[in-house]
Design a protein around this motif. Structure first.
Motif, PDB file in Angstrom:
ATOM      1  N   TYR A 211      -9.727   0.126  -2.347  1.00 23.24           N
ATOM      2  CA  TYR A 211      -9.350   1.547  -2.367  1.00 23.24           C
ATOM      3  C   TYR A 211      -9.535   2.132  -3.771  1.00 23.24           C
ATOM      4  O   TYR A 211     -10.088   3.224  -3.925  1.00 23.24           O
ATOM      5  CB  TYR A 211      -7.889   1.659  -1.915  1.00 23.24           C
TER       6      TYR A 211
ATOM      7  N   LEU B 187       0.815  -1.215   0.000  1.00 22.99           N
ATOM      8  CA  LEU B 187       0.000   0.000   0.000  1.00 22.99           C
ATOM      9  C   LEU B 187       0.848   1.264   0.000  1.00 22.99           C
ATOM     10  O   LEU B 187       0.324   2.373  -0.136  1.00 22.99           O
ATOM     11  CB  LEU B 187      -0.928   0.000   1.213  1.00 22.99           C
TER      12      LEU B 187
ATOM     13  N   ALA C 158     -16.719  -2.108   4.459  1.00 25.36           N
ATOM     14  CA  ALA C 158     -15.266  -2.252   4.441  1.00 25.36           C
ATOM     15  C   ALA C 158     -14.820  -3.306   5.459  1.00 25.36           C
ATOM     16  O   ALA C 158     -13.932  -4.130   5.183  1.00 25.36           O
ATOM     17  CB  ALA C 158     -14.603  -0.905   4.751  1.00 25.36           C
TER      18      ALA C 158
ATOM     19  N   ARG D 167      -9.742   6.522   2.225  1.00 22.82           N
ATOM     20  CA  ARG D 167      -8.649   6.060   3.091  1.00 22.82           C
ATOM     21  C   ARG D 167      -9.210   5.358   4.329  1.00 22.82           C
ATOM     22  O   ARG D 167      -8.654   4.363   4.807  1.00 22.82           O
ATOM     23  CB  ARG D 167      -7.773   7.247   3.482  1.00 22.82           C
TER      24      ARG D 167
ATOM     25  N   ALA E 156     -10.293   1.833   3.292  1.00 26.16           N
ATOM     26  CA  ALA E 156      -9.120   0.974   3.077  1.00 26.16           C
ATOM     27  C   ALA E 156      -8.490   0.575   4.411  1.00 26.16           C
ATOM     28  O   ALA E 156      -8.105  -0.595   4.609  1.00 26.16           O
ATOM     29  CB  ALA E 156      -8.109   1.693   2.199  1.00 26.16           C
TER      30      ALA E 156
ATOM     31  N   VAL F 216      -2.108   5.965   0.780  1.00 16.82           N
ATOM     32  CA  VAL F 216      -3.049   5.412   1.757  1.00 16.82           C
ATOM     33  C   VAL F 216      -2.516   5.582   3.180  1.00 16.82           C
ATOM     34  O   VAL F 216      -3.242   5.968   4.089  1.00 16.82           O
ATOM     35  CB  VAL F 216      -3.309   3.910   1.485  1.00 16.82           C
TER      36      VAL F 216
ATOM     37  N   VAL G 150      -7.288  -5.007  -0.179  1.00 17.50           N
ATOM     38  CA  VAL G 150      -7.392  -3.625   0.283  1.00 17.50           C
ATOM     39  C   VAL G 150      -7.127  -2.643  -0.854  1.00 17.50           C
ATOM     40  O   VAL G 150      -7.845  -1.637  -1.013  1.00 17.50           O
ATOM     41  CB  VAL G 150      -6.419  -3.377   1.450  1.00 17.50           C
TER      42      VAL G 150
END
Length: 852
Positions: A735, A657, A822, A749, A752, A669, A731
């Protein structure tokens, strides 16, 4: 001895002068550590220096809040470690105080009792039964004086002491007493010849100074892994910084992105996890009566391949008990814990005169054994004589290994004489014929082969007024033989068998006779097919190091061994690649205790020197506690491996990420504060979860892991990489999709980050077992896991739902349905993890089979 018979001793002025020039009578072990010294040792640990350095980087970046969080956590862990070791040192101080002897000395012509540390060279000591000898000295006078020197020699039988005759060459052991030994019978006067480090005890203590402490295998491995990951982190940091500059320009933002990644990869969790596991392990092992002096010894215990034990006081109770009686051709075995209801009449007289030949209030273990047996089987009979008066004693001497007591019998003109001693000496006193001596010798040999200490007993009647000068002038009648044993500790056979099942070779090293060693080994379940003596070890050592190592290979019993040979055996086993644990309680064990990977001292009976040299101390002298400790060491290693695999897996998404948004032109992120939340909340908490996992039922049915086996192998790294990559993809895809749907970056954000936390949380449960499926993965979950999961969810709700907390994280409030979506997407990663487990460990059927 009346006061007017005392020699004058030293004057106060002489004592003061000698204390000023020679110091106090105490050993400088060099092991005591103050609170400050312990703290400095912890601060100098490379892993803690790395943690402090990480916090310093945050300060240089200006992220004071994140720096304080990280540094605060570091100091908490350091504080726990320092307090743990400080409490251990205080516990040892208490043990030292309990065993510190006091001394009765003659100064200025009067007996004076003083602390043992104040004894000086030249002092006259008054020794009595039960006294601990405070210094080395020569015997000036002795009356039935015998000393238990097992703490120095390993021999459980007391050594008779006498005065050196003018012009005669006497063995030092007969005319000298040694610091730390115990007077088991009689009285005597001794002139001090050596104090402190100059005593025999002190010389053994000095040999400890030359033995270097070693880091444990696990410490070395984690240190290597830490250094490698640090190098990888620096390389990736530079890579991300360059990528940011190339694709987006801006050195400052690029440096921030690179440092964010580096902080995510820096292996600061590894030392934290190791300390948590060892500190919690020390607390658990303390519940079994084991004091941990060195935390690193706990994990090393699980790797132990050889357990070297001393016989006296370790396998045995160092408490003599009557095991066999022999009268003529009749014999009677009295096993420990036997259900013998009454003693056959033919053995009554033998036991009666064994008691009469002993002190009325004995300190000698053998004489105590006679009294205990007589109270059990002869109470309320005519064979116990509380009303008889002891009129005269004939002491044991080098020329006559027998002692006699002459008793006045109320209402009778004759007096009774009882004698006991070495069978050949009693045979001589009874003037047995040669055939009778041969039969007696054969009977005594059979007892000795069973590991018994054999004494002969005889009686006589005397009608004269003047006592004979020597024992030979009595007309003795032989009564029989008594065999005494130092009983095996009740828990030893089961503990030895459990060690055997766990692939641990138990080796007995003792100063006792080979016959005794073989008998004890057989009862304990130790392989006694081959026994090596100290003499044979000398011959092997002369032949060279390789011959010595080859010669002791496979041998499990060593007899008549000196302290130096104990150390040589341990060093040879280590050179062969064995992980050696050494147990013991005496001064003679101390060098080997320190040289072994794990030294285990007996705390209740053990000496200061032994406890100071050891890594673990058995507070209750329970041999079985060693097995609990080994089991705990194995459990710690298995759970530590799981924690490391999990920790590696959760770092992969941090890398992914940090890099993927740069490659695909997306907003970043993660920032440093996100990394701080992941590392300071999730990872340490999860280490507590894995530490609390119970061991599987087969943990002591498997052989020890090879010293060459890695904590984290390529297979485990591969599993971590795959699981972490899956988390990254889930993830990152979420995102990207959320950003494509038009949701602002701060809210994307949040989604995620929630998905990342959820995926990391369910990975904890998936990592508990290598068997795929809910039934296996979620069975036997400990309460700590639920607390950690609940705390993580509450923390996540706080930083994503409370504006004041969300702002530093770059978060913005989102609808609850998006938040829960999420969370659910992240939790669904559980299916992917279980699929990977099924592929990696296909065919496994054990519910609690660990990652090994």
């Amino acid at each position: 001895m009346s006061p007017h018979q005392f020699p004058p001793g030293l004057s106060a002025a002489e004592v003061a002068a000698r204390q000023a020039s020679e110091g106090y009578n105490e050993l400088d072990s060099g092991q005591g550590r103050s609170f400050v010294k312990i703290a400095l040792e912890v601060v100098r640990e490379p892993m803690f220096l790395l943690l402090l350095g990480a916090g310093s980087i945050y300060l240089l970046m200006g992220d004071v809040h994140e720096a304080l969080i990280l540094l605060g956590f570091v100091f908490v862990i350091m504080g726990v470690t320092v307090l743990q070791e400080h409490r251990t040192e205080r516990a040892l101080d208490a043990l030292r105080d309990l065993t510190s002897p006091r001394a009765l000395v003659i100064r200025d012509g009067s007996p004076t009792r003083i602390p043992g540390r104040e004894v000086v060279r030249g002092d006259i000591l008054i020794l009595s039964e039960g006294d601990r000898v405070p210094a080395d000295g020569e015997v000036l006078s002795a009356h039935d004086l015998a000393v238990d020197e097992s703490l120095l020699t390993g021999e459980s039988v007391a050594v008779a002491k006498s005065v050196a005759e003018s012009g005669a060459v006497d063995a030092e052991a007969v005319v000298a007493v040694f610091s730390g030994t115990l007077v088991s019978s009689g009285q005597g006067l001794v002139r001090v010849t050596a104090i402190g480090s100059d005593t025999e005890l002190g010389r053994i203590g000095k040999s400890l100074q030359a033995i270097e402490n070693e880091t444990s295998p696990l410490q070395r491995e984690i240190g290597l892994l830490t250094r490698r990951l640090a190098v990888i982190g620096i390389a990736l940091c530079l890579t991300v910084t360059l990528l940011y500059v190339i694709f987006r320009s801006g050195w400052l933002d690029g440096l921030l992105a690179g440092i964010t990644l580096a902080m995510g990869i820096l292996p600061q969790e590894f030392p934290v996890i190791l300390i948590v596991f060892l500190a919690f392990g020390a607390r658990r092992i303390a519940q079994h009566g084991v004091l941990t002096r060195k935390l690193s010894a706990i994990e090393t215990l699980g790797e132990t391949t050889v357990l070297c034990v001393d016989k006296t006081g370790t396998l045995t109770q160092n408490r003599m008990a009557v095991a066999s009686l022999q009268v003529g051709e009749s014999s009677l075995d009295i096993a420990a814990g036997s259900d013998l209801k009454e003693l056959p009449e033919e053995f009554h007289e033998l036991l009666e005169y064994s008691v009469l030949a002993s002190e009325t209030e004995p300190h000698d273990p053998m004489e105590q054994a006679f009294h205990r047996l007589a109270q059990e089987y002869l109470a309320n009979t005519e064979h116990l004589h509380a009303d008889w008066d002891l009129a005269h004693e004939y002491e044991l001497s080098p020329d006559m290994l027998a002692m006699s007591h002459l008793w006045r019998i109320p209402g009778h003109r004759h007096q009774a004489v009882a004698t006991k001693g070495a069978p050949e000496a009693i045979a001589d006193l009874c003037h047995l014929t040669e055939p009778q001596k041969q039969r007696l010798s054969a009977q005594a040999a059979l007892m000795a082969d069973r590991g018994l200490r054999v004494l002969g007993v005889a009686k006589a009647a005397y009608r004269g007024e003047a006592w004979p000068e020597i024992q030979h002038d009595f007309d003795f009648e032989f009564l029989g033989l008594v065999g005494l044993a130092d009983p095996l500790r009740a828990e030893v056979p089961a503990a030895v068998e459990e060690c055997r099942q766990a692939g641990i070779r138990v080796v007995m090293i003792t100063g006792d006779h080979p016959r005794t060693a073989r008998a004890i080994a057989a009862r304990a379940g130790i392989d006694d097919r081959k026994i090596l003596t100290g003499t044979q070890l000398v011959e092997l050592s002369v032949a060279g190091t390789e011959s010595f190592r080859a010669g002791i290979g496979g041998v499990c019993v060593f007899a008549r061994v000196t302290p130096q040979q104990k150390l040589a055996i341990v060093e040879a086993l280590k050179a062969d690649g064995e992980i050696v644990a050494m147990t013991g309680d005496g001064v003679n064990d101390a060098p080997a205790l320190k040289a072994a990977h794990i030294g285990i001292a007996m705390g209740k009976r053990g000496t200061d020197v032994a406890r100071e040299a050891a890594a673990l101390v058995l507070l209750e002298d329970d041999f079985g506690a060693i097995v609990h400790a080994i089991s705990l060491g194995r459990r710690i290693f298995v759970n530590l491996r799981q924690a490391m695999i999990y920790t590696l897996a959760v770092h992969i998404p941090i890398i992914g990420l940090s890099i993927l948004p740069l490659l695909f032109g997306l907003p970043l992120v993660l920032a440093p504060i996100h990394i701080a939340f992941l590392e300071l909340v999730i990872d340490p908490a999860c280490s507590v979860v894995f530490e609390a996992e119970e061991a599987d039922d087969q943990v002591m049915q498997r052989p020890p892991r090879s010293p060459q086996e890695r904590l984290v192998s390529l297979r485990h790294i591969s599993l971590s990489l795959i699981q972490g990559t899956m988390t990254t993809l889930v993830v990152a895809l979420l995102y990207w999709l959320v950003l494509e749907s038009g949701i602002p970056t701060p809210q994307a954000r949040v989604m995620a980050f929630v998905a990342l936390i959820a995926a990391n949380s369910v990975l904890i449960f998936s990592s508990r077992s290598t068997v795929a499926g809910l039934r296996h993965t979620l069975s036997g979950i400990n309460r700590v896991s639920y607390w950690v999961l609940g705390g993580t969810v509450l923390g996540l709700l706080a930083i994503t739902g409370v504006p004041m907390l969300a702002e530093p994280f770059g978060f913005a409030p989102i609808a609850w349905r998006l938040w829960l979506s999420a969370l659910g997407i992240g939790a669904c990663s559980f299916v992917l993890y279980e699929t990977v487990k099924w592929i990696f460990f296909k065919g496994s059927t054990s519910v609690k089979r660990r990652l090994r």
